[in-house]
Scaffold this motif. Structure first.
Motif, PDB file in Angstrom:
ATOM      1  N   THR A   7      23.804  50.856 -19.880  1.00  0.00           N
ATOM      2  CA  THR A   7      23.567  52.236 -19.457  1.00  0.00           C
ATOM      3  C   THR A   7      23.945  52.425 -17.992  1.00  0.00           C
ATOM      4  O   THR A   7      23.702  51.554 -17.161  1.00  0.00           O
ATOM      5  CB  THR A   7      22.084  52.594 -19.666  1.00  0.00           C
ATOM      6  OG1 THR A   7      21.744  52.382 -21.040  1.00  0.00           O
ATOM      7  CG2 THR A   7      21.821  54.048 -19.319  1.00  0.00           C
ATOM      8  N   GLN A  17      24.241  48.388 -25.715  1.00  0.00           N
ATOM      9  CA  GLN A  17      24.765  49.588 -25.078  1.00  0.00           C
ATOM     10  C   GLN A  17      24.297  49.652 -23.619  1.00  0.00           C
ATOM     11  O   GLN A  17      23.276  50.266 -23.317  1.00  0.00           O
ATOM     12  CB  GLN A  17      24.298  50.824 -25.848  1.00  0.00           C
ATOM     13  CG  GLN A  17      24.846  50.873 -27.270  1.00  0.00           C
ATOM     14  CD  GLN A  17      24.245  52.013 -28.079  1.00  0.00           C
ATOM     15  OE1 GLN A  17      23.173  51.875 -28.646  1.00  0.00           O
ATOM     16  NE2 GLN A  17      24.939  53.135 -28.114  1.00  0.00           N
ATOM     17  N   GLU A  56      19.001  50.377 -21.113  1.00  0.00           N
ATOM     18  CA  GLU A  56      18.341  51.603 -20.664  1.00  0.00           C
ATOM     19  C   GLU A  56      17.001  51.319 -20.000  1.00  0.00           C
ATOM     20  O   GLU A  56      16.624  51.985 -19.030  1.00  0.00           O
ATOM     21  CB  GLU A  56      18.160  52.523 -21.872  1.00  0.00           C
ATOM     22  CG  GLU A  56      17.648  53.900 -21.568  1.00  0.00           C
ATOM     23  CD  GLU A  56      17.555  54.751 -22.819  1.00  0.00           C
ATOM     24  OE1 GLU A  56      16.576  55.498 -22.943  1.00  0.00           O
ATOM     25  OE2 GLU A  56      18.460  54.648 -23.688  1.00  0.00           O
ATOM     26  N   SER A  66      26.390  55.576 -22.047  1.00  0.00           N
ATOM     27  CA  SER A  66      26.801  54.190 -22.319  1.00  0.00           C
ATOM     28  C   SER A  66      28.306  54.166 -22.557  1.00  0.00           C
ATOM     29  O   SER A  66      28.771  54.362 -23.681  1.00  0.00           O
ATOM     30  CB  SER A  66      26.051  53.655 -23.546  1.00  0.00           C
ATOM     31  OG  SER A  66      26.445  52.347 -23.852  1.00  0.00           O
ATOM     32  N   THR A  95      30.367  49.106 -24.942  1.00  0.00           N
ATOM     33  CA  THR A  95      29.381  48.346 -25.704  1.00  0.00           C
ATOM     34  C   THR A  95      29.829  46.895 -25.829  1.00  0.00           C
ATOM     35  O   THR A  95      30.984  46.552 -25.577  1.00  0.00           O
ATOM     36  CB  THR A  95      29.204  48.925 -27.123  1.00  0.00           C
ATOM     37  OG1 THR A  95      30.429  48.788 -27.844  1.00  0.00           O
ATOM     38  CG2 THR A  95      28.799  50.384 -27.075  1.00  0.00           C
ATOM     39  N   THR A 105      20.106  59.918 -19.429  1.00  0.00           N
ATOM     40  CA  THR A 105      20.917  59.479 -20.571  1.00  0.00           C
ATOM     41  C   THR A 105      21.752  60.616 -21.148  1.00  0.00           C
ATOM     42  O   THR A 105      22.672  60.376 -21.929  1.00  0.00           O
ATOM     43  CB  THR A 105      20.046  58.887 -21.687  1.00  0.00           C
ATOM     44  OG1 THR A 105      19.056  59.839 -22.087  1.00  0.00           O
ATOM     45  CG2 THR A 105      19.378  57.602 -21.230  1.00  0.00           C
TER      46      THR A 105
END
Length: 298
Positions: free
Chosen positions: A268, A266, A114, A139, A142, A131
């Motif tokens: 983004t 995660q 992020e 996201s 992962t 987000t």
């Protein structure tokens, strides 16, 4: 791949402590970014003409998007009867973020973390609140951080503390340019924190780890190449998917070691608002990221 053991995997919100992020900020060099004024234009889509979008991504997603772009092109054609092509750009996530912030035109970014997308937002290209635009904090997939070692694990590397031993050659990318390297850094920090070390002790452990690093490549794929093709180092700190790719390509040469503590990474994604409004590609760019969550793409 998600682990069920909560001690092995923690979400970024619980793991990225103030101490760790502050220490990482010292490692990274921060460039002053000036926002560029790109005028907005209303979408006026002509589906009879082919459309092209650019996805600026990080190193280990090359194979992912090579496959996904074909799937998405078929999906978009079925929806609108329009041909779409996707131009890919790959490199260290931090470096890629700076390129976009400095004017590299990207309709979407799919970066390692992020904070790299924040760099582009802070430069004025992405609207606040990105987000929340897509599910799961934007996201769609992962990964985690694991160790890739030589077959048979000759240095008996089992956990993060083993990376501090004399004679152990470590390969990890440069945190100044690579998002994956920052996840590596934070996972190591969290391990030493779990051992009860003070902030000062953790900093010393991290310094000792990096003294064993033989090569600081600019991105995760470069680090993998250094370890696998160039034969340097005893252990590669890697994205889980990157380690499995190396194992798949040459199972007789490598083993994967899962450390006792890792981190849930995660990556983004975001639409680059200023660019899509200028080019009239918001619809296709938004669907490109939304479709990542579909059963077919997953």
């Amino acid at each position: 791949m998600r682990f069920n053991n909560n001690e092995k995997i923690k979400s970024r919100k619980s793991v990225l402590t103030k101490a760790a992020t502050a220490a990482l900020a010292v490692v990274l060099t921060a460039g002053a970014l000036a926002g560029c004024g790109i005028g907005k234009a209303a979408d006026d889509v002509d589906y009879s003409k082919p459309v092209e979008i650019t996805n600026v991504s990080y190193d280990p997603t090359r194979e992912l998007y090579a496959s996904y772009n074909e799937l998405f092109a078929k999906h978009w054609k079925e929806l609108h009867g329009q041909d779409v092509s996707v131009v890919q750009s790959h490199g260290g996530s931090g470096k890629q973020a700076l390129e976009v912030a400095n004017g590299l035109e990207a309709d979407v970014v799919t970066l390692a973390l992020e904070g790299d997308v924040d760099t582009i937002r802070d430069a004025g290209f992405i609207d606040a609140g990105y987000t929340s635009e897509f599910d799961l904090d934007s996201s769609p997939y992962t990964s985690s951080i694991v160790f890739l070692v030589r077959k048979g694990n000759p240095k008996n590397i089992q956990d993060w503390n083993d990376l501090l031993k004399d004679g152990v050659g470590v390969i990890t990318p440069n945190p100044k340019t690579s998002g994956g390297a920052r996840w590596n850094y934070l996972a190591a920090w969290y391990y030493f924190e779990k051992q009860g070390q003070s902030e000062t002790q953790i900093e010393e452990s991290i310094k000792k780890l990096y003294k064993n690093v033989l090569v600081l490549d600019s991105g995760a794929r470069g680090a993998t190449t250094t370890f696998t093709e160039n034969g340097q180092g005893d252990v590669l700190i890697a994205w889980e998917n990157e380690a499995f790719l190396a194992l798949k390509e040459d199972p007789d040469k490598y083993d994967i070691v899962v450390p006792s503590v890792s981190i849930l990474c995660q990556p983004t994604v975001a639409v680059v608002d200023e660019v899509v409004d200028e080019r009239g590609t918001r619809g296709v760019a938004t669907e490109y990221l939304s479709y990542l969550y579909s059963d077919e793409a997953q």
